[in-house]
Scaffold this active site. Structure first.
Site, short mmCIF file in Angstrom:
data_model
loop_
_atom_site.label_atom_id
_atom_site.label_comp_id
_atom_site.label_asym_id
_atom_site.label_seq_id
_atom_site.Cartn_x
_atom_site.Cartn_y
_atom_site.Cartn_z
CD GLU A 168 -3.21 9.77 5.41
OE1 GLU A 168 -2.38 10.68 5.33
OE2 GLU A 168 -3.05 8.64 4.92
CG HIS A 215 -7.30 6.57 3.60
ND1 HIS A 215 -6.41 5.81 2.87
CD2 HIS A 215 -6.55 7.36 4.41
CE1 HIS A 215 -5.17 6.12 3.24
NE2 HIS A 215 -5.22 7.06 4.17
CB CYS A 225 -10.11 5.35 -1.68
SG CYS A 225 -8.77 6.13 -0.76
CB CYS A 275 -2.52 1.12 -2.80
SG CYS A 275 -2.59 2.83 -3.34
CG ASP A 288 -1.82 1.24 1.23
OD1 ASP A 288 -2.50 1.49 0.22
OD2 ASP A 288 -1.83 1.99 2.23
CB SER A 289 0.17 4.71 -1.04
OG SER A 289 -1.10 4.82 -0.44
N1 I24 Z 1 -5.23 7.48 9.81
C1 I24 Z 1 -4.51 7.35 8.71
N2 I24 Z 1 -3.33 7.96 8.47
C2 I24 Z 1 -2.81 8.75 9.43
C3 I24 Z 1 -4.71 8.26 10.74
C4 I24 Z 1 -3.49 8.91 10.61
N3 I24 Z 1 -3.25 9.61 11.74
C5 I24 Z 1 -4.30 9.39 12.56
N4 I24 Z 1 -5.19 8.57 11.96
N5 I24 Z 1 -1.63 9.35 9.21
O1 I24 Z 1 -4.96 6.53 7.72
C6 I24 Z 1 -0.96 9.24 7.95
C7 I24 Z 1 0.39 9.81 7.95
N6 I24 Z 1 1.30 9.05 8.83
C8 I24 Z 1 1.24 7.61 8.63
C9 I24 Z 1 2.27 6.89 9.50
O2 I24 Z 1 3.54 7.38 9.27
C10 I24 Z 1 3.65 8.79 9.44
C11 I24 Z 1 2.66 9.53 8.59
C12 I24 Z 1 -6.07 5.72 7.95
C13 I24 Z 1 -5.69 4.48 8.70
C14 I24 Z 1 -6.41 3.31 8.19
C15 I24 Z 1 -6.17 2.09 8.99
C16 I24 Z 1 -6.48 8.11 12.49
C17 I24 Z 1 -6.47 6.61 12.77
C18 I24 Z 1 -5.60 6.02 13.68
C19 I24 Z 1 -5.64 4.64 13.93
C20 I24 Z 1 -6.53 3.85 13.23
C21 I24 Z 1 -7.39 4.42 12.30
C22 I24 Z 1 -7.34 5.79 12.07
F1 I24 Z 1 -4.73 6.77 14.35
F2 I24 Z 1 -8.14 6.37 11.19
N1 DGL Z 2 -4.10 3.92 -0.71
C1 DGL Z 2 -4.66 4.94 -1.59
C2 DGL Z 2 -5.81 4.33 -2.40
O1 DGL Z 2 -6.44 3.37 -2.03
C3 DGL Z 2 -5.14 6.16 -0.82
C4 DGL Z 2 -4.03 6.98 -0.24
C5 DGL Z 2 -3.11 7.57 -1.28
O2 DGL Z 2 -3.53 8.46 -2.05
O3 DGL Z 2 -1.98 7.12 -1.34
O4 DGL Z 2 -6.13 4.81 -3.45
#
Ligand code: I24
Ligand code: DGL
Length: 267
Positions: free
Chosen positions: A151, A185, A183, A72, A9-10
């Site tokens: 995120e 997310h 997607c 992804c 995944d990305s």
């Molecule tokens: N959910 C996602 N990405 C994040 C996040 C999140 N931060 C809080 N939550 N950050 O994606 C992305 C950037 N980060 C990634 C790790 O390395 C550094 C940069 C959705 C997750 C799908 C499983 C909210 C959150 C969480 C735990 C579980 C689910 C969730 F903290 F939405």
């Molecule tokens: N994992 C990507 C997808 O399902 C979403 C996050 C991204 O843009 O990298 O399309």
């Protein structure tokens, strides 16, 4: 030695696919790679998405995997056909399984798809749907604001609901009874999405359908992990970014202890 299921995944979004694999195939070992250092892929040119995805796959192939899931949607839209043709192991993408279920579920023959810019621009869902049934009417919409929303963690705020409503506005003029969440997310904001499109629309999670497809493929090829009443698994998680951040999100989401390893991919 027991071989695992590779998932790329990305970033962390593909953990929605990993969670479904853990739930539907609890005997299987997972080897996950999340390219968090270069996430998001959605806005990137497809040539870049291709290069990055192939780098992750090369890494996982050295980890002795028996099957590969392109978790992804943006990556699957670009590289699935190429990778399927090249590898000897089964390759499952997140697009065709969701398309098949949508076709099965729709009564009106009108299906909507939402995803990143890259996924929608590729036309991969539309192609997959029309290949199965050319009479299906497809409405596609890129929703660039929704990955940043998830995120940001605003999964239960009224502000989050407003962002989703705004993003889906162009869909509300269209007629459809089935909506593909194209997607990784979007399952996390399915409650907002359902509220925005109304209770009569059936939502399809690409992650859930991909895990179902993986299960069917492994079963058909007699490649399922075997064992008795006691389940023993060892999962591996790799990230190109911060391993502590990755592990904390993965632990919260999967509800298991996660030790993540950082790996540098070639620029
Ligand atoms: N959910 C996602 N990405 C994040 C996040 C999140 N931060 C809080 N939550 N950050 O994606 C992305 C950037 N980060 C990634 C790790 O390395 C550094 C940069 C959705 C997750 C799908 C499983 C909210 C959150 C969480 C735990 C579980 C689910 C969730 F903290 F939405
Ligand atoms: N994992 C990507 C997808 O399902 C979403 C996050 C991204 O843009 O990298 O399309």
């Amino acid at each position: 030695m027991k071989q695992g299921i590779g998932i790329i995944d990305s970033g962390v979004g593909g953990l929605t696919v990993a969670k479904e694999v853990l739930r539907q195939l609890p005997r299987e070992d997972i080897v996950y790679f999340g390219d968090t250092a270069r996430c998001p892929y959605g806005p990137r040119p497809s040539e870049e998405v291709r290069t990055f995805s192939l780098q992750m796959i090369d890494f996982l192939l050295k980890e002795n995997i028996k099957a590969l899931v392109i978790g992804c949607n943006t990556a699957a839209a670009v590289v699935l056909a190429e990778v399927t043709a090249k590898l000897d192991i089964p390759v499952v993408g997140v697009i065709e399984p969701g398309a098949r279920t949508a076709i099965k579920e729709t009564k009106s023959g009108q299906i909507a798809v939402i995803g990143t810019q890259g996924t929608i621009r590729s036309g991969a869902y539309e192609k997959a749907l029309k290949k199965l049934n050319p009479k299906i009417e497809v409405t596609s919409l890129a929703c660039p604001s929704l990955v940043p929303l998830v995120e940001s963690g605003q999964l239960h705020d009224p502000e989050g609901m407003e962002i989703v409503r705004e993003a889906l506005l162009p869909l509300l003029k269209q007629r459809f009874d089935t909506l593909i969440l194209g997607c990784t997310h979007y399952p996390l904001i399915a409650h907002f999405i359902q509220e925005a499109v109304g209770p009569d629309v059936r939502l399809i999670s690409s992650a859930e359908e991909a895990a179902r497809e993986l299960s069917a493929v492994l079963s058909y090829r007699q490649m399922l992990a075997n064992g008795g009443d006691v389940i023993h698994t060892t999962h591996h998680f790799y990230t190109s970014g911060d391993r502590a951040l990755f592990a904390s999100i993965a632990e919260e989401w999967l509800g298991i202890k996660v030790g993540a390893v950082q790996v540098a991919l070639n620029e």
